[in-house]
Design an enzyme around this catalytic site. Structure first.
Site, short mmCIF file in Angstrom:
data_model
loop_
_atom_site.label_atom_id
_atom_site.label_comp_id
_atom_site.label_asym_id
_atom_site.label_seq_id
_atom_site.Cartn_x
_atom_site.Cartn_y
_atom_site.Cartn_z
N ARG A 170 0.85 -1.10 0.00
CA ARG A 170 -0.05 0.15 -0.07
C ARG A 170 0.89 1.33 0.02
O ARG A 170 0.55 2.47 -0.47
CB ARG A 170 -0.85 0.05 1.25
N ARG A 174 9.78 5.45 -3.66
CA ARG A 174 9.93 6.44 -4.85
C ARG A 174 11.38 7.20 -4.65
O ARG A 174 11.88 7.46 -3.43
CB ARG A 174 8.86 7.44 -5.15
N ARG A 247 -9.13 -6.65 13.59
CA ARG A 247 -8.35 -5.85 14.46
C ARG A 247 -8.99 -4.55 14.93
O ARG A 247 -9.87 -4.03 14.08
CB ARG A 247 -7.10 -5.02 13.67
N ARG A 278 -0.09 5.72 15.98
CA ARG A 278 0.10 7.20 15.38
C ARG A 278 -0.79 8.03 16.36
O ARG A 278 -1.56 7.69 16.87
CB ARG A 278 -0.60 7.14 13.93
N GLU A 298 -3.87 6.32 18.79
CA GLU A 298 -4.65 5.25 18.05
C GLU A 298 -3.83 3.92 18.48
O GLU A 298 -2.81 3.66 18.33
CB GLU A 298 -4.49 4.98 16.42
N TYR A 346 -9.93 -5.25 3.20
CA TYR A 346 -9.36 -3.86 3.44
C TYR A 346 -9.26 -3.02 2.30
O TYR A 346 -8.66 -2.82 1.63
CB TYR A 346 -8.04 -4.08 3.53
N ASP A 348 -10.37 1.16 0.81
CA ASP A 348 -10.23 2.55 1.12
C ASP A 348 -11.55 3.01 0.81
O ASP A 348 -12.59 2.18 0.27
CB ASP A 348 -9.08 3.23 0.37
P1 FAD Z 1 -18.40 1.13 7.97
O1 FAD Z 1 -17.95 2.80 7.82
O2 FAD Z 1 -17.60 0.29 8.99
O3 FAD Z 1 -20.02 1.00 8.18
C1 FAD Z 1 -20.70 -0.12 8.48
C2 FAD Z 1 -21.75 0.64 9.49
O4 FAD Z 1 -22.48 -0.59 9.83
C3 FAD Z 1 -21.32 1.05 10.72
O5 FAD Z 1 -21.89 2.23 10.96
C4 FAD Z 1 -21.82 0.04 11.79
O6 FAD Z 1 -22.18 0.62 13.11
C5 FAD Z 1 -22.95 -0.47 11.14
N1 FAD Z 1 -23.64 -1.66 11.70
C6 FAD Z 1 -22.64 -3.00 11.77
N2 FAD Z 1 -23.35 -3.92 12.10
C7 FAD Z 1 -24.61 -3.37 12.33
C8 FAD Z 1 -25.97 -4.08 12.89
N3 FAD Z 1 -25.92 -5.29 13.39
N4 FAD Z 1 -27.06 -3.13 12.83
C9 FAD Z 1 -26.87 -2.00 12.47
N5 FAD Z 1 -25.77 -1.49 12.09
C10 FAD Z 1 -24.75 -1.99 11.99
N6 FAD Z 1 -10.12 5.15 3.75
C11 FAD Z 1 -9.48 6.02 3.02
O7 FAD Z 1 -9.75 6.10 1.75
N7 FAD Z 1 -8.55 6.77 3.41
C12 FAD Z 1 -7.92 6.80 4.65
O8 FAD Z 1 -7.24 7.73 4.83
C13 FAD Z 1 -8.64 5.63 5.77
N8 FAD Z 1 -8.16 5.82 6.80
C14 FAD Z 1 -8.77 4.91 7.69
C15 FAD Z 1 -8.28 4.80 8.96
C16 FAD Z 1 -8.76 3.92 9.92
C17 FAD Z 1 -8.41 3.88 11.24
C18 FAD Z 1 -9.90 3.06 9.32
C19 FAD Z 1 -10.55 2.02 10.45
C20 FAD Z 1 -10.19 2.93 8.13
C21 FAD Z 1 -9.68 3.98 7.28
N9 FAD Z 1 -10.10 4.13 5.90
C22 FAD Z 1 -9.53 4.99 5.05
C23 FAD Z 1 -11.04 3.04 5.22
C24 FAD Z 1 -12.58 3.55 5.41
O9 FAD Z 1 -12.91 3.97 6.85
C25 FAD Z 1 -13.62 2.47 5.02
O10 FAD Z 1 -13.18 2.39 3.54
C26 FAD Z 1 -15.16 2.88 4.89
O11 FAD Z 1 -15.39 3.73 6.09
C27 FAD Z 1 -15.90 1.86 4.85
O12 FAD Z 1 -17.31 1.96 4.83
P2 FAD Z 1 -18.40 0.74 5.14
O13 FAD Z 1 -19.69 1.44 4.86
O14 FAD Z 1 -18.06 -0.25 4.41
O15 FAD Z 1 -18.12 0.48 6.69
N1 UDP Z 2 3.39 0.76 7.82
C1 UDP Z 2 4.47 0.86 8.42
N2 UDP Z 2 4.96 1.81 8.92
C2 UDP Z 2 4.56 3.06 8.92
C3 UDP Z 2 3.31 2.98 8.41
C4 UDP Z 2 2.82 1.63 7.54
O1 UDP Z 2 5.23 -0.42 8.49
O2 UDP Z 2 5.06 3.94 9.51
C5 UDP Z 2 2.82 -0.64 7.20
C6 UDP Z 2 1.95 -1.32 8.26
O3 UDP Z 2 2.16 -2.77 8.09
C7 UDP Z 2 0.66 -0.62 7.88
C8 UDP Z 2 0.62 -0.66 6.23
O4 UDP Z 2 2.00 -0.23 6.15
O5 UDP Z 2 -0.52 -1.53 8.37
C9 UDP Z 2 -0.32 0.07 5.37
O6 UDP Z 2 -0.17 1.38 5.85
P1 UDP Z 2 -1.38 2.31 5.92
O7 UDP Z 2 -0.93 3.89 6.21
O8 UDP Z 2 -1.97 2.37 4.40
O9 UDP Z 2 -2.36 1.82 6.93
P2 UDP Z 2 -4.02 2.55 7.20
O10 UDP Z 2 -4.02 3.90 6.97
O11 UDP Z 2 -4.83 1.29 6.55
O12 UDP Z 2 -3.96 1.90 8.84
#
Ligand code: FAD
Ligand code: UDP
Length: 368
Positions: A170, A174, A247, A278, A298, A346, A348
């Site tokens: 991911r 570069r 996780r 982070r 986090e 997984y 985005d």
């Molecule tokens: P979710 O957002 O998980 O929505 C599912 C919903 O279903 C939740 O609100 C939950 O409460 C509900 N639900 C589950 N079970 C039930 C039930 N039984 N009854 C009623 N409701 C229920 N993506 C990026 O593009 N850029 C980023 O920088 C980025 N950073 C991230 C950082 C973190 C820490 C995390 C965890 C994810 C990140 N993502 C990022 C990914 C992004 O969050 C997801 O792609 C997106 O939010 C997924 O949407 P979703 O609707 O699939 O899931």
């Molecule tokens: N990663 C790492 N060091 C860093 C940042 C990321 O080793 O400082 C690795 C780690 O395994 C992580 C993966 O790269 O799970 C993907 O990173 P990303 O920032 O895309 O993770 P996310 O935003 O999905 O948590």
């Protein structure tokens, strides 16, 4: 009463409900949380949009998806440039000439390539079969030890040798002095926050919050012809083949006594001994000048029932188990499984929008 019951008011559910409502279908959206948006939920505190479930930066290479999301918000010019802290050393991420210069004193791309090539050779990996081997063959041992191993093992709770290689791919590698965390053409943060986007998507449909599908699934199933389920697929089938692995994260929000805590939106802590991965300082996503600041630490942890499942753990074992659930899902003609949890992938935000639009397309085809 409804054409679709949409379980989950996250991004997948919201895009689906928006598109289907536009096509004249009646949707009821429920979520067990007290707010819409799922994990992209942002809340305004002290004039700062706080990403309550971790930093969310929108990025995509797909012009269609960028145009799509821009219908719901204006995006600022934020470019994610992550700083990594290893003990008291600071490095730029992703791995680029700034990182290589700080680590080895090399100045030209040719010098950096030579250094990495030597470490690659020493590691002797031909076909990388796990995250450790992939990392060693991409960037060599020095970077692996300081910037990858500790972070990865606390993030995923497993030795890097037991993790799939794709996770580290991911991150770009570069040979230019470019600290942009992503390679995608389009990137930014929505002015006004992500919650407003989801609010706009859900404008025309009924939404019920604090409503858990499993509290009365017969009642909910009886309310609509079809269900879109974006919760955990293994929970939907009562964990009949056993639990998929996730996780979880604990987010600790704080307001330190300063207007600028770390000078950057994202600082990664790459040593294993620091329990968080982070620290996010939210105001920097929007170049904020507020007099206060809010930071979020986090802490990754093992998922247990009752916790939020933030990341699917897509290794071979879990993917095989997921495929068994997928077979059950394929036989459920009036249920669609979507999103990060429903598809156990997984993804985005841009992937989620793309998948939701594909799902809408399939539904419309079937309806013909
Ligand atoms: P979710 O957002 O998980 O929505 C599912 C919903 O279903 C939740 O609100 C939950 O409460 C509900 N639900 C589950 N079970 C039930 C039930 N039984 N009854 C009623 N409701 C229920 N993506 C990026 O593009 N850029 C980023 O920088 C980025 N950073 C991230 C950082 C973190 C820490 C995390 C965890 C994810 C990140 N993502 C990022 C990914 C992004 O969050 C997801 O792609 C997106 O939010 C997924 O949407 P979703 O609707 O699939 O899931
Ligand atoms: N990663 C790492 N060091 C860093 C940042 C990321 O080793 O400082 C690795 C780690 O395994 C992580 C993966 O790269 O799970 C993907 O990173 P990303 O920032 O895309 O993770 P996310 O935003 O999905 O948590």
């Amino acid at each position: 009463m409804y054409d679709y019951l949409v379980v989950g008011a996250g991004l997948f559910g919201a895009v689906f409900a928006y598109e289907m409502t536009k096509k004249g279908r009646r949707c009821l959206v429920i979520d067990k949380r007290e707010h819409i948006g799922g994990n992209i939920y942002t809340e305004e505190i002290e004039g700062i949009k706080v990403h309550k479930y971790g930093a969310h930066i929108f990025h995509t290479d797909n012009r269609k998806i960028w145009d799509y999301i821009n219908k719901f918000a204006e995006f600022n010019r934020y470019t994610n440039c992550v700083v990594a802290r290893y003990k008291d050393e600071l490095y730029n991420l992703p791995f680029n000439m700034n990182t290589f210069n700080k680590l080895w004193g090399v100045i030209t791309p040719a010098e950096a390539k030579k250094k990495i090539e030597a470490q690659r050779k020493e590691a002797g990996i031909i076909t990388p079969s796990n995250l450790e081997e992939q990392a060693l063959s991409l960037v060599g041992r020095d970077i692996y030890e300081k910037l990858i191993k500790g972070y990865t093992e606390k993030q995923w709770g497993k030795p890097a040798k037991e993790l799939p290689a794709f996770i580290i791919k991911r991150l770009p590698v570069r040979f230019t002095y470019d600290n942009n965390y992503f390679n995608d053409k389009f990137q930014g943060i929505p002015v006004g926050g992500y919650t407003e986007i989801v609010e706009k998507m859900l404008e025309g449909c009924e939404v019920r919050l604090s409503a858990d599908y499993f509290s009365d699934r017969d009642k909910y199933d009886g309310m609509a012809d079809k269900v879109l389920f974006t919760g955990m697929i293994d929970e939907y089938f009562d964990f009949c083949y056993g639990n998929l692995e996730y996780r979880t994260l604990r987010f600790e929000h704080e307001m330190p006594d300063t207007d600028n805590f770390q000078g950057n939106a994202v600082v990664n802590y790459t040593e294993y001994d620091i329990p968080y991965t982070r620290i996010i300082e939210h105001k920097h996503f929007e170049f904020g000048n507020q007099k206060n600041t809010i930071i979020t630490k986090e802490y990754p942890d093992v998922w247990k029932p009752g916790m939020e499942p933030y990341y699917p753990v897509n290794n071979d074992e879990n993917n095989a188990l997921y495929n068994k659930y997928l077979k059950l899902a394929e036989n459920k003609k009036n249920v669609i499984f979507g999103g990060r949890l429903g598809m156990y992938r997984y993804m985005d935000m841009h992937n989620v929008i793309e998948e939701a639009l594909i799902c809408v397309g399939k539904e419309m085809e079937e309806a013909l």
